[in-house]
Design a protein around this motif. Structure first.
Motif, PDB file in Angstrom:
ATOM      1  N   HIS A  42       0.732  -1.221   0.026  1.00 51.54           N
ATOM      2  CA  HIS A  42       0.076   0.020  -0.071  1.00 51.54           C
ATOM      3  C   HIS A  42       0.881   1.142  -0.130  1.00 51.54           C
ATOM      4  N   ILE A  43       1.913   1.368   0.711  1.00 53.56           N
ATOM      5  CA  ILE A  43       2.978   2.311   0.682  1.00 53.56           C
ATOM      6  C   ILE A  43       3.565   2.644  -0.621  1.00 53.56           C
ATOM      7  N   LEU A  44       3.749   1.337  -1.632  1.00 52.60           N
ATOM      8  CA  LEU A  44       4.261   1.485  -2.821  1.00 52.60           C
ATOM      9  C   LEU A  44       3.315   2.067  -3.721  1.00 52.60           C
ATOM     10  N   LEU A  45       1.873   1.506  -3.573  1.00 52.53           N
ATOM     11  CA  LEU A  45       1.004   2.092  -4.377  1.00 52.53           C
ATOM     12  C   LEU A  45       0.359   3.499  -4.274  1.00 52.53           C
ATOM     13  N   LEU A  46       0.730   3.909  -3.089  1.00 47.66           N
ATOM     14  CA  LEU A  46       0.491   5.509  -2.695  1.00 47.66           C
ATOM     15  C   LEU A  46       1.521   6.189  -3.321  1.00 47.66           C
ATOM     16  N   SER A  47       2.740   5.668  -3.325  1.00 44.88           N
ATOM     17  CA  SER A  47       3.949   6.308  -3.962  1.00 44.88           C
ATOM     18  C   SER A  47       3.753   6.406  -5.545  1.00 44.88           C
ATOM     19  N   LEU A  48       3.229   5.375  -6.101  1.00 47.40           N
ATOM     20  CA  LEU A  48       2.882   5.261  -7.606  1.00 47.40           C
ATOM     21  C   LEU A  48       1.770   6.299  -7.829  1.00 47.40           C
ATOM     22  N   THR A  49       0.907   6.513  -7.030  1.00 49.68           N
ATOM     23  CA  THR A  49      -0.549   7.312  -7.222  1.00 49.68           C
ATOM     24  C   THR A  49       0.339   8.817  -7.106  1.00 49.68           C
TER      25      THR A  49
END
Length: 316
Positions: A42-49
Motif C-alpha cells: 500500500h505504501i508502494l501503491l501510494l507512491s505510484l499514485t
C-alpha cells in the motif's frame, strides 16, 4: 498541424481521465496507510499514485506546448523544471511497479515467512529508493538544458523544449538516455515479468484460490505488462535508436505521449491491487449515478410541467 492536434487531443484525454481516477486512488491509499501496520504494497501503491499525480499536474504545460505547435513560448526555466518532474515521474513508476510485483510474488510464494517479516518500513525504503534513483537521473534534463545552450534555447519565441541539441549536448544526453533505458526500464521490466509470471502461475495452480482472486491476479499482470510495453516501451526504444543514430528520432514526441498514458492505466492496476480502491471507485460511480439520476429526474419533471402548461394553454 494534424500531428500536433493528435498529440494535443491525447494529452487532454489523459489529463481528464487520469486526474479524477488517481485522486480517488489517493484518497483510498491515504486512508489505508493511516491504519495501524499498513502493508508495504500500500505504501508502494501510494507512491505510484503520487508519481502519476505529479505527471498529471505537469501535463497542462505539455498541453500548452502542443497547442502552440510543439514550441515552448513559456519561460525557459519552466521547460527544465517541467521536464525534470515529468520524466522523473515516468521512471519512478517503473521501479515502483517492479517493487509491487516483488511484493505480490513473495506474498504468494512464501506466505508464512512474508507475513512474519512484513514491515511498513520496507515499503518506505523501497519507495525512497525509487524516488531517489528516478529524480537523481532526472537531473540530466536540467544539466543538458543549460549545457552550452544553443541559439534556439536563447530565442524563446522559437524554443523547442528539450530538443535540437548541440553536439556538446548530444554527447551527454544520448549515453545517459541509454543508461536510463537499461537501468530504469529494462532491469525493472525483467524483474516485473519474472515476478508476475510466477505470481500468476501460483495463483492458477493453487486449488484453494477462488475464481475472483485468479481473475484479479491475471488482470493485475496484464495491466502491468501493458504499462511496460505500451507506455514505457516506445519511449525507451527511442533512446536506443537515438544512441545508435546519434540523434533523437522524429517520432520521439509521440513516444512521450505513450509514456504519459501510464497515468491513465495505473488506476486499473490500483483497482486489481486493492480492495480499498475498489470500494472507493464503487462509491464514486454510485455518486455519479445518483447525480445523473437526479439530473434526469429534474429534466423529466420540467418536461412534464412544460407539457401540462402547454395543455392548459391549448385548452384555454
Amino acid at each position: 498541424e494534424f500531428r500536433n492536434s493528435l498529440i494535443l487531443t491525447a494529452y487532454i484525454i489523459i489529463f481528464l481521465t487520469g486526474l479524477p481516477a488517481n485522486l480517488l486512488a489517493l484518497r483510498a491509499f491515504v486512508g489505508r496507510v493511516r491504519q495501524p501496520h499498513p502493508a508495504p504494497v500500500h505504501i508502494l501503491l501510494l507512491s505510484l499514485t503520487l508519481a502519476d499525480l505529479l505527471l498529471l499536474l505537469l501535463l497542462p504545460f505539455k498541453i500548452i506546448e502542443a497547442a502552440q505547435g510543439l514550441q515552448w513560448h513559456l519561460p525557459v526555466v519552466l521547460c527544465a523544471l517541467t521536464g525534470f518532474g515529468f520524466y522523473s515521474s515516468i521512471y519512478c513508476s517503473t521501479w515502483l511497479l517492479a517493487g509491487i510485483s516483488i511484493e505480490r510474488y513473495l506474498g504468494v510464494a512464501f506466505p508464512v515467512q512474508y507475513k512474519l517479516s512484513r514491515r511498513p518500513l520496507y515499503g518506505v525504503i523501497a519507495a525512497l529508493v525509487a524516488w531517489i534513483m528516478s529524480f537523481g537521473h532526472g537531473t540530466i534534463v536540467i544539466v543538458v538544458q543549460y549545457l552550452n545552450s544553443t541559439p534556439q534555447a536563447t530565442n524563446e519565441s522559437m524554443f523547442v523544449c528539450y530538443e535540437n541539441f548541440s553536439k556538446e549536448q548530444q554527447d551527454v544526453v544520448l549515453p545517459v538516455r541509454l543508461e536510463l533505458c537499461l537501468v530504469l526500464f529494462f532491469v525493472p521490466m525483467v524483474v516485473t515479468i519474472f515476478c508476475y509470471w510466477r505470481f500468476v502461475w501460483l495463483m492458477l495452480t493453487q486449488p484453494h484460490v477462488g475464481t475472483q482472486r485468479r481473475r484479479r491476479a491475471v488482470g493485475l499482470a496484464v495491466v502491468t505488462l501493458l504499462n511496460f510495453l505500451v507506455c514505457f516501451g516506445p519511449y525507451n526504444v527511442s533512446h536506443l535508436v537515438g544512441f545508435h543514430t546519434g540523434k533523437s528520432p522524429a517520432w520521439r514526441m509521440e513516444a512521450v505521449v505513450f509514456s504519459s498514458l501510464n497515468a491513465s492505466l495505473d488506476p486499473l492496476l490500483f483497482y486489481f491491487s486493492s480492495s480499498a480502491v475498489r470500494r472507493t471507485f464503487s462509491k464514486g460511480l454510485q455518486v455519479l449515478r445518483d447525480q445523473g439520476s437526479s439530473l434526469l429526474g429534474c429534466r423529466c419533471r420540467q418536461t412534464d410541467e412544460g407539457r401540462r402548461q402547454g395543455r392548459g394553454g391549448s385548452e384555454a
